[in-house]
Design a protein around this motif. Structure first.
Motif, PDB file in Angstrom:
ATOM      1  N   ASP A  36      34.651  35.217 -15.354  1.00  0.00           N
ATOM      2  CA  ASP A  36      35.986  35.034 -15.920  1.00  0.00           C
ATOM      3  C   ASP A  36      36.976  34.522 -14.882  1.00  0.00           C
ATOM      4  N   LEU A  37      36.621  34.644 -13.590  1.00  0.00           N
ATOM      5  CA  LEU A  37      37.505  34.166 -12.529  1.00  0.00           C
ATOM      6  C   LEU A  37      37.462  32.640 -12.385  1.00  0.00           C
ATOM      7  N   ALA A  38      36.366  32.030 -12.772  1.00  0.00           N
ATOM      8  CA  ALA A  38      36.153  30.603 -12.515  1.00  0.00           C
ATOM      9  C   ALA A  38      37.265  29.700 -13.061  1.00  0.00           C
ATOM     10  N   PRO A  39      37.710  29.856 -14.322  1.00  0.00           N
ATOM     11  CA  PRO A  39      38.759  28.968 -14.825  1.00  0.00           C
ATOM     12  C   PRO A  39      40.053  29.043 -14.025  1.00  0.00           C
ATOM     13  N   TRP A  40      40.409  30.231 -13.546  1.00  0.00           N
ATOM     14  CA  TRP A  40      41.650  30.388 -12.789  1.00  0.00           C
ATOM     15  C   TRP A  40      41.495  29.826 -11.382  1.00  0.00           C
ATOM     16  N   MET A  41      40.354  30.039 -10.770  1.00  0.00           N
ATOM     17  CA  MET A  41      40.101  29.476  -9.443  1.00  0.00           C
ATOM     18  C   MET A  41      40.059  27.948  -9.516  1.00  0.00           C
ATOM     19  N   ALA A  42      39.511  27.426 -10.602  1.00  0.00           N
ATOM     20  CA  ALA A  42      39.419  25.974 -10.773  1.00  0.00           C
ATOM     21  C   ALA A  42      40.796  25.328 -10.893  1.00  0.00           C
ATOM     22  N   ARG A  43      41.765  26.039 -11.438  1.00  0.00           N
ATOM     23  CA  ARG A  43      43.119  25.494 -11.537  1.00  0.00           C
ATOM     24  C   ARG A  43      43.706  25.220 -10.156  1.00  0.00           C
ATOM     25  N   TRP A  44      43.472  26.130  -9.221  1.00  0.00           N
ATOM     26  CA  TRP A  44      43.964  25.915  -7.852  1.00  0.00           C
ATOM     27  C   TRP A  44      43.191  24.781  -7.181  1.00  0.00           C
ATOM     28  N   MET A  45      41.909  24.678  -7.471  1.00  0.00           N
ATOM     29  CA  MET A  45      41.113  23.585  -6.923  1.00  0.00           C
ATOM     30  C   MET A  45      41.580  22.240  -7.461  1.00  0.00           C
ATOM     31  N   HIS A  46      41.897  22.197  -8.738  1.00  0.00           N
ATOM     32  CA  HIS A  46      42.369  20.959  -9.351  1.00  0.00           C
ATOM     33  C   HIS A  46      43.663  20.497  -8.697  1.00  0.00           C
ATOM     34  N   ARG A  47      44.519  21.448  -8.388  1.00  0.00           N
ATOM     35  CA  ARG A  47      45.810  21.120  -7.762  1.00  0.00           C
ATOM     36  C   ARG A  47      45.613  20.415  -6.421  1.00  0.00           C
ATOM     37  N   VAL A  48      44.682  20.891  -5.613  1.00  0.00           N
ATOM     38  CA  VAL A  48      44.489  20.336  -4.280  1.00  0.00           C
ATOM     39  C   VAL A  48      43.574  19.115  -4.285  1.00  0.00           C
ATOM     40  N   GLY A  49      42.783  18.941  -5.344  1.00  0.00           N
ATOM     41  CA  GLY A  49      41.811  17.853  -5.357  1.00  0.00           C
ATOM     42  C   GLY A  49      42.154  16.693  -6.271  1.00  0.00           C
ATOM     43  N   GLU A  50      43.382  16.635  -6.740  1.00  0.00           N
ATOM     44  CA  GLU A  50      43.749  15.593  -7.701  1.00  0.00           C
ATOM     45  C   GLU A  50      43.518  14.182  -7.169  1.00  0.00           C
ATOM     46  N   ASP A  51      43.699  13.975  -5.861  1.00  0.00           N
ATOM     47  CA  ASP A  51      43.509  12.630  -5.310  1.00  0.00           C
ATOM     48  C   ASP A  51      42.038  12.222  -5.279  1.00  0.00           C
ATOM     49  N   GLN A  52      41.127  13.163  -5.557  1.00  0.00           N
ATOM     50  CA  GLN A  52      39.696  12.860  -5.583  1.00  0.00           C
ATOM     51  C   GLN A  52      39.200  12.477  -6.976  1.00  0.00           C
ATOM     52  N   PHE A  53      40.052  12.671  -7.990  1.00  0.00           N
ATOM     53  CA  PHE A  53      39.617  12.474  -9.372  1.00  0.00           C
ATOM     54  C   PHE A  53      39.898  11.051  -9.851  1.00  0.00           C
ATOM     55  N   GLY A  54      39.031  10.109  -9.448  1.00  0.00           N
ATOM     56  CA  GLY A  54      39.167   8.745  -9.934  1.00  0.00           C
ATOM     57  C   GLY A  54      38.666   8.623 -11.368  1.00  0.00           C
ATOM     58  N   GLU A  55      38.946   7.487 -11.992  1.00  0.00           N
ATOM     59  CA  GLU A  55      38.551   7.281 -13.392  1.00  0.00           C
ATOM     60  C   GLU A  55      37.044   7.322 -13.565  1.00  0.00           C
ATOM     61  N   ASN A  56      36.323   6.868 -12.559  1.00  0.00           N
ATOM     62  CA  ASN A  56      34.869   6.790 -12.654  1.00  0.00           C
ATOM     63  C   ASN A  56      34.181   8.011 -12.043  1.00  0.00           C
ATOM     64  N   ALA A  57      34.962   9.039 -11.708  1.00  0.00           N
ATOM     65  CA  ALA A  57      34.398  10.197 -11.013  1.00  0.00           C
ATOM     66  C   ALA A  57      33.581  11.081 -11.957  1.00  0.00           C
ATOM     67  N   VAL A  58      32.620  11.762 -11.372  1.00  0.00           N
ATOM     68  CA  VAL A  58      31.784  12.702 -12.106  1.00  0.00           C
ATOM     69  C   VAL A  58      31.704  13.986 -11.284  1.00  0.00           C
ATOM     70  N   ILE A  59      31.761  15.123 -11.941  1.00  0.00           N
ATOM     71  CA  ILE A  59      31.741  16.413 -11.254  1.00  0.00           C
ATOM     72  C   ILE A  59      30.309  16.946 -11.175  1.00  0.00           C
ATOM     73  N   VAL A  60      29.860  17.218  -9.952  1.00  0.00           N
ATOM     74  CA  VAL A  60      28.497  17.693  -9.705  1.00  0.00           C
ATOM     75  C   VAL A  60      28.563  18.979  -8.880  1.00  0.00           C
ATOM     76  N   PRO A  61      28.035  20.082  -9.383  1.00  0.00           N
ATOM     77  CA  PRO A  61      28.043  21.329  -8.615  1.00  0.00           C
ATOM     78  C   PRO A  61      26.868  21.402  -7.649  1.00  0.00           C
ATOM     79  N   ILE A  62      27.048  22.169  -6.571  1.00  0.00           N
ATOM     80  CA  ILE A  62      25.917  22.466  -5.684  1.00  0.00           C
ATOM     81  C   ILE A  62      24.920  23.285  -6.501  1.00  0.00           C
TER      82      ILE A  62
END
Length: 273
Positions: free
Chosen positions: A123-149
């Motif tokens: 249940d923590l993941a969605p809230w932690m992801a919000r902070w990650m999104h804030r700091v990583g916005e410059d990495q999210f290009g139109e052609n980007a794809v999200i890949v987890p370890i």
């Protein structure tokens, strides 16, 4: 006139219906808060809204802010000119194009990471992801794809979920980017990194990741946002990034919730993850 009256009647009924729906939702929200009041993500004390931290936990959370190294994402102590690289980026250029982390791996961040990873607190993941999104916005290009370890399948069966995938899935939902866990696999079992030195970590994950042949066509030229919970020494990020580049990725950007900063390694009471 009859047609006008019909429109008015239909509009009034729609207005009443919308009001009933909103009123019902508000009532359910009140009941939910009564029986399941929102609690702090860190210490579980009562808070005003879901997904927040109490004042005490919030004060102990250290966000990583600019200025930072554009490659490694490590913060500078003083303002630097645009494009200034850290000594590490110059001496040891990484296989990825950039790395960003939301917070320093200090007390409350450590608690959140361990809760997600070892405490089944998905249940923590969605809230932690919000902070990650804030700091990583410059990495999210139109052609980007999200890949987890990825986890090795044997460890996945034991743990029942992959914390990096939970973060990646939440990030995809927030950003609207494609979530593609099938692009990267862990082809061999590795030791847990906890307790290993930097050189041991690097050797442990060397050659551990691969892009399956069936995924290469969809990866060629794409920008990858590689998601993990913690960036410690960078060993996992290095190995996974090399595999993605060999598989055809155009760029690889590492995004983690927490980051073990250089000064953290000197703290004897800090158990690295």
């Amino acid at each position: 006139m009859a047609q006008i009256r019909g429109w008015c009647k239909g509009g009034r009924e729609q207005f009443i219906w919308v009001g009933l729906v909103r009123g019902t939702r508000a009532a359910l929200d009140v009941v939910g808060r009564l029986f399941f009041p929102p609690v702090c993500l860190g210490c579980r004390n009562l808070v005003a809204a879901p997904g927040t931290l109490c004042s005490s936990c919030w004060k102990s959370l250290r966000f990583i802010e600019q200025p930072w190294c554009p490659v490694y994402g490590t913060p500078f102590e003083h303002e630097m000119h645009d494009g200034h690289l850290s000594a590490e980026a110059i001496a040891n250029p990484p296989p990825f194009d950039s790395a960003r982390s939301a917070v320093s791996y200090t007390s409350i961040a450590q608690h959140l990471v361990r809760g997600l990873k070892f405490g089944d607190r998905t249940d923590l993941a969605p809230w932690m992801a919000r902070w990650m999104h804030r700091v990583g916005e410059d990495q999210f290009g139109e052609n980007a794809v999200i890949v987890p370890i990825p986890l090795h399948r044997s460890r996945y069966l034991k743990r029942r979920f992959n914390q990096s995938a939970e973060l990646g899935r939440a990030l995809a939902s927030i950003s609207g980017l494609q979530f593609a866990p099938q692009i990267l696999i862990r082809k061999r079992m590795t030791r847990q990194q906890v307790g290993l030195k930097a050189s041991q970590r690097l050797k442990n994950v060397q050659g551990a990741f691969a892009v399956p042949d069936e995924a290469k066509a969809s990866l060629v030229g794409r920008s990858v946002v590689l998601v993990d919970d913690v960036y410690t020494t960078g060993a996992t990020a290095f190995s996974a990034s090399r595999a993605l580049k060999r598989g055809g990725a155009g760029t690889v950007h590492v995004l983690t919730f927490a980051r073990v900063l250089p000064e953290d390694f000197a703290m004897e009471d800090r158990e690295l993850i």
